[in-house]
Write a protein that holds these residues in place. Structure first.
Motif, PDB file in Angstrom:
ATOM      1  N   UNK A 133      -8.922   0.032   2.109  1.00 49.63           N
ATOM      2  CA  UNK A 133      -7.538  -0.466   2.030  1.00 49.63           C
ATOM      3  C   UNK A 133      -7.633  -1.997   1.359  1.00 49.63           C
ATOM      4  N   UNK A 134      -8.627  -2.112   0.274  1.00 50.83           N
ATOM      5  CA  UNK A 134      -8.734  -3.510  -0.384  1.00 50.83           C
ATOM      6  C   UNK A 134      -8.238  -3.266  -1.991  1.00 50.83           C
ATOM      7  N   UNK A 135      -8.782  -2.125  -2.467  1.00 50.91           N
ATOM      8  CA  UNK A 135      -8.764  -1.935  -3.978  1.00 50.91           C
ATOM      9  C   UNK A 135      -8.059  -0.707  -4.337  1.00 50.91           C
ATOM     10  N   UNK A 136      -6.933  -0.687  -4.960  1.00 55.55           N
ATOM     11  CA  UNK A 136      -6.237   0.406  -5.173  1.00 55.55           C
ATOM     12  C   UNK A 136      -6.927   1.325  -5.971  1.00 55.55           C
ATOM     13  N   UNK A 137      -6.200   2.535  -6.362  1.00 55.14           N
ATOM     14  CA  UNK A 137      -7.116   3.977  -7.067  1.00 55.14           C
ATOM     15  C   UNK A 137      -7.400   3.281  -8.609  1.00 55.14           C
ATOM     16  N   UNK A 138      -6.214   2.775  -9.174  1.00 52.24           N
ATOM     17  CA  UNK A 138      -6.196   2.145 -10.385  1.00 52.24           C
ATOM     18  C   UNK A 138      -7.411   1.071 -10.914  1.00 52.24           C
ATOM     19  N   UNK A 139      -7.308   0.175  -9.887  1.00 48.87           N
ATOM     20  CA  UNK A 139      -8.479  -0.783 -10.113  1.00 48.87           C
ATOM     21  C   UNK A 139      -9.786  -0.063  -9.899  1.00 48.87           C
ATOM     22  N   UNK A 140      -9.836   0.759  -9.063  1.00 46.96           N
ATOM     23  CA  UNK A 140     -11.142   1.315  -9.091  1.00 46.96           C
ATOM     24  C   UNK A 140     -11.497   2.137 -10.141  1.00 46.96           C
ATOM     25  N   UNK A 141     -10.552   2.683 -10.567  1.00 43.36           N
ATOM     26  CA  UNK A 141     -10.756   3.602 -12.011  1.00 43.36           C
ATOM     27  C   UNK A 141     -11.341   2.702 -13.199  1.00 43.36           C
ATOM     28  N   UNK A 142     -10.576   1.506 -13.326  1.00 41.04           N
ATOM     29  CA  UNK A 142     -10.994   0.501 -14.257  1.00 41.04           C
ATOM     30  C   UNK A 142     -12.169  -0.214 -14.023  1.00 41.04           C
ATOM     31  N   UNK A 143     -12.647  -0.376 -12.858  1.00 45.39           N
ATOM     32  CA  UNK A 143     -13.941  -0.989 -12.477  1.00 45.39           C
ATOM     33  C   UNK A 143     -14.965   0.167 -13.067  1.00 45.39           C
ATOM     34  N   UNK A 144     -14.728   1.415 -12.721  1.00 45.63           N
ATOM     35  CA  UNK A 144     -15.872   2.433 -13.447  1.00 45.63           C
ATOM     36  C   UNK A 144     -15.854   2.328 -14.920  1.00 45.63           C
ATOM     37  N   UNK A 145     -14.502   2.261 -15.579  1.00 43.46           N
ATOM     38  CA  UNK A 145     -14.746   2.077 -17.041  1.00 43.46           C
ATOM     39  C   UNK A 145     -15.436   0.882 -17.356  1.00 43.46           C
ATOM     40  N   UNK A 146     -15.263  -0.225 -16.703  1.00 41.65           N
ATOM     41  CA  UNK A 146     -15.953  -1.442 -16.914  1.00 41.65           C
ATOM     42  C   UNK A 146     -17.545  -1.041 -16.976  1.00 41.65           C
ATOM     43  N   UNK A 147     -18.028  -0.507 -15.943  1.00 40.07           N
ATOM     44  CA  UNK A 147     -19.365   0.142 -15.771  1.00 40.07           C
ATOM     45  C   UNK A 147     -20.147   0.634 -16.979  1.00 40.07           C
ATOM     46  N   UNK A 148     -18.973   1.585 -17.317  1.00 37.07           N
ATOM     47  CA  UNK A 148     -19.565   1.862 -18.810  1.00 37.07           C
ATOM     48  C   UNK A 148     -19.568   1.116 -20.064  1.00 37.07           C
ATOM     49  N   UNK A 149     -19.002   0.138 -20.028  1.00 40.13           N
ATOM     50  CA  UNK A 149     -19.384  -0.828 -20.910  1.00 40.13           C
ATOM     51  C   UNK A 149     -20.527  -1.497 -21.083  1.00 40.13           C
ATOM     52  N   UNK A 150     -20.960  -1.944 -19.972  1.00 41.82           N
ATOM     53  CA  UNK A 150     -22.070  -2.603 -19.838  1.00 41.82           C
ATOM     54  C   UNK A 150     -23.539  -1.732 -19.664  1.00 41.82           C
ATOM     55  N   UNK A 151     -23.129  -0.568 -19.535  1.00 44.84           N
ATOM     56  CA  UNK A 151     -24.303   0.571 -19.635  1.00 44.84           C
ATOM     57  C   UNK A 151     -24.226   1.041 -20.958  1.00 44.84           C
ATOM     58  N   UNK A 152     -23.309   1.280 -21.791  1.00 41.31           N
ATOM     59  CA  UNK A 152     -23.452   1.836 -23.159  1.00 41.31           C
ATOM     60  C   UNK A 152     -24.586   1.320 -23.939  1.00 41.31           C
ATOM     61  N   UNK A 153     -24.899  -0.107 -24.101  1.00 39.73           N
ATOM     62  CA  UNK A 153     -26.045  -0.549 -24.798  1.00 39.73           C
ATOM     63  C   UNK A 153     -27.097  -0.648 -24.110  1.00 39.73           C
ATOM     64  N   UNK A 154     -27.270  -0.344 -22.911  1.00 37.71           N
ATOM     65  CA  UNK A 154     -28.468  -0.760 -22.024  1.00 37.71           C
ATOM     66  C   UNK A 154     -29.559   0.169 -22.320  1.00 37.71           C
ATOM     67  N   UNK A 155     -30.844  -0.403 -22.236  1.00 37.00           N
ATOM     68  CA  UNK A 155     -31.990   0.432 -22.631  1.00 37.00           C
ATOM     69  C   UNK A 155     -33.295  -0.493 -22.735  1.00 37.00           C
TER      70      UNK A 155
END
Length: 487
Positions: A465-487
């Motif tokens: 009950x702290x973070x709504x579903x829309x913010x959770x979705x965008x947090x997941x999307x942000x993880x894609x940004x820092x993962x994209x060039x990792x290696x």
């Protein structure tokens, strides 16, 4: 070290975070194969959806005592009336239709190591409201009515690893809310469990590395809402002695590196957690927020029109509700009827980020929605359907919506369209954006907004009950940004 629940070990969250960040398989070499697999599944599952009048819906009907639209079993969900009264915002007293689904379902992801690399077991799942029929989903996505067999269909696959019947290691386990504008106090259990069994193969399930899965978030309408929320709940603050190992994978000074720096808890927050929690408590205590169930016919007092072919608002705003018949070749049951909610227009969900004192921060708001659980939850900076505010007084237009709608492309760090839960919503598509603002960006004019590090947000994701579903979705999307060039 870790705690135990029954016979299942729960490791420290920092251990889980480190494994997800360092054991993600590196740079994903291609996504075409995953797209092909989803396309094949879409053809094989042969999902067919057609709109039908309410009077033609088998086993669903409007109940004589209060007019709610419900299933004859009394299970699944119902469409009811809700009266909301507040002391803030543009609309302060209204009645609307809302989905009532008191059951707590499972949204569960199975993970397993192969050759030292962490993989997730994703499902190609068809939902009647999906824009493209089949999307990447969690291993388990089931309501209580589903997994207890109310639908009289086949057994839900892999439920035994989440309910304790088969051995597994719990990595994530938290109750989270769903869309508060359309659900009344709806929650699901978001889980990630690690298994050690050899699982049976099935054409609708596939092992992907964490990096491969996150890469799919760069594509429109591929990763469904339920998988996004589970991914967001994975902790990100790594073990202190491994932070340098994680950051070394990205070009120094890049946006990806600065974003990851904020996620793993290596920076200095502008607001400490105690002050943020006090802010949340203060807003929840001061806002008047009264929810009262009402007979469904009462919605007409707020401009809603109910006909046999659907429920809609007289201003063509907000959403519609209508019945559908569904047929598919590969679900627990192969045909059924149900209501779906269809938003009148697309949503805009944008998170503004800024470097403060050498650490990237996100500007979040405390948002109250009609069916919310605890007055207000953290939401993206901009969270709205812009068309619904076309005639709103200027002082009640969502903060920063015009800034986002006119932002230069050079500031946009992520931009994709994702659809929401296809089991309840029909072709509900939102634009998700991550936007970096300049150092002189002033947020002082919006008292319901605060700057938080990404680590602080993901810390709160370990609690309900702290973070709504829309913010959770965008947090997941942000993880894609820092993962994209990792290696």
């Amino acid at each position: 070290m870790g705690d135990r629940t029954g016979d299942r070990t729960i490791p420290e969250s920092s251990q889980t975070a480190t494994r997800f960040l360092l054991g993600d398989g590196g740079i994903p070499t291609a996504t075409a194969e995953t797209h092909d697999w989803l396309t094949r599944n879409g053809a094989e599952q042969r999902l067919e959806v057609a709109r039908v009048p309410f009077s033609a819906m088998d086993r669903w009907s409007f109940q004589p005592e209060d007019g709610r639209l419900a299933h004859e079993s009394g299970r699944f969900f119902s469409i009811e009336g809700l009266h909301v009264r507040t002391n803030f915002g543009w609309r302060r007293d209204w009645i609307q239709p809302i989905i009532v689904q008191p059951e707590i379902g499972f949204l569960g992801l199975i993970v397993k190591e192969f050759d030292g690399v962490l993989h997730v077991l994703a499902q190609a799942k068809a939902e009647p409201g999906n824009i493209n029929a089949v999307q990447l989903s969690p291993t388990l996505q089931a309501t209580r009515s589903n997994y207890t067999g109310v639908h009289r269909g086949s057994k839900v696959r892999f439920i035994e690893y989440f309910n304790g019947t088969r051995p597994s290691r719990i990595l994530v386990d938290v109750l989270q809310s769903e869309q508060g504008a359309w659900f009344l106090r709806k929650r699901n259990r978001n889980m990630v469990v690690e298994v050690f069994d050899d699982l049976p193969e099935h054409p609708n399930f596939r092992w992907l590395t964490v990096a491969q899965l996150r890469a799919m978030l760069h594509h429109d309408n591929v990763v469904n809402m339920d998988l996004r929320t589970v991914l967001a709940c994975v902790p990100t603050a790594v073990e202190r002695d491994r932070a340098d190992d994680v950051l070394a994978r990205l070009p120094e000074g890049s946006f990806q590196a600065r974003l990851l720096h904020s996620f793993i808890g290596a920076g200095t927050p502008a607001n400490n957690m105690n002050s943020l929690l006090s802010w949340i408590s203060d807003v929840r205590a001061r806002r008047e927020f009264v929810q009262r169930g009402r007979p469904l016919p009462d919605i007409e007092r707020s401009g809603w029109i109910r006909r046999d072919d659907g429920i809609e608002h007289e201003e063509k705003k907000y959403f519609d509700v209508f019945g559908v018949t569904v047929a598919t070749s590969d679900r627990e049951v192969n045909s059924w009827m149900q209501p779906l909610l269809s938003p009148a227009n697309n949503g805009l969900l944008a998170l503004l980020v800024k470097d403060i004192g050498g650490t990237l921060h996100a500007l979040v708001q405390l948002r109250t929605e009609a069916g919310g659980m605890d007055v207000a939850e953290l939401a993206p900076t901009v969270h709205c359907q812009p068309d619904n505010y076309a005639d709103a007084p200027e002082e009640f237009r969502p903060a920063y919506v015009d800034y986002v709608l006119n932002v230069p492309r050079s500031q946009v760090r992520y931009d994709a369209w994702h659809s929401e839960e296809g089991g309840r919503f029909y072709r509900n598509e939102n634009r998700y954006m991550l936007i970096e603002v300049p150092a002189d960006f002033d947020a002082s004019a919006a008292p319901d907004h605060r700057w938080m590090t990404f680590d602080q947000i993901t810390y709160l994701l370990g609690h309900s009950h702290y973070v709504n579903i829309q913010l959770r979705s965008i947090i997941a999307c942000a993880s894609a940004v820092y993962t994209r060039t990792a290696g």
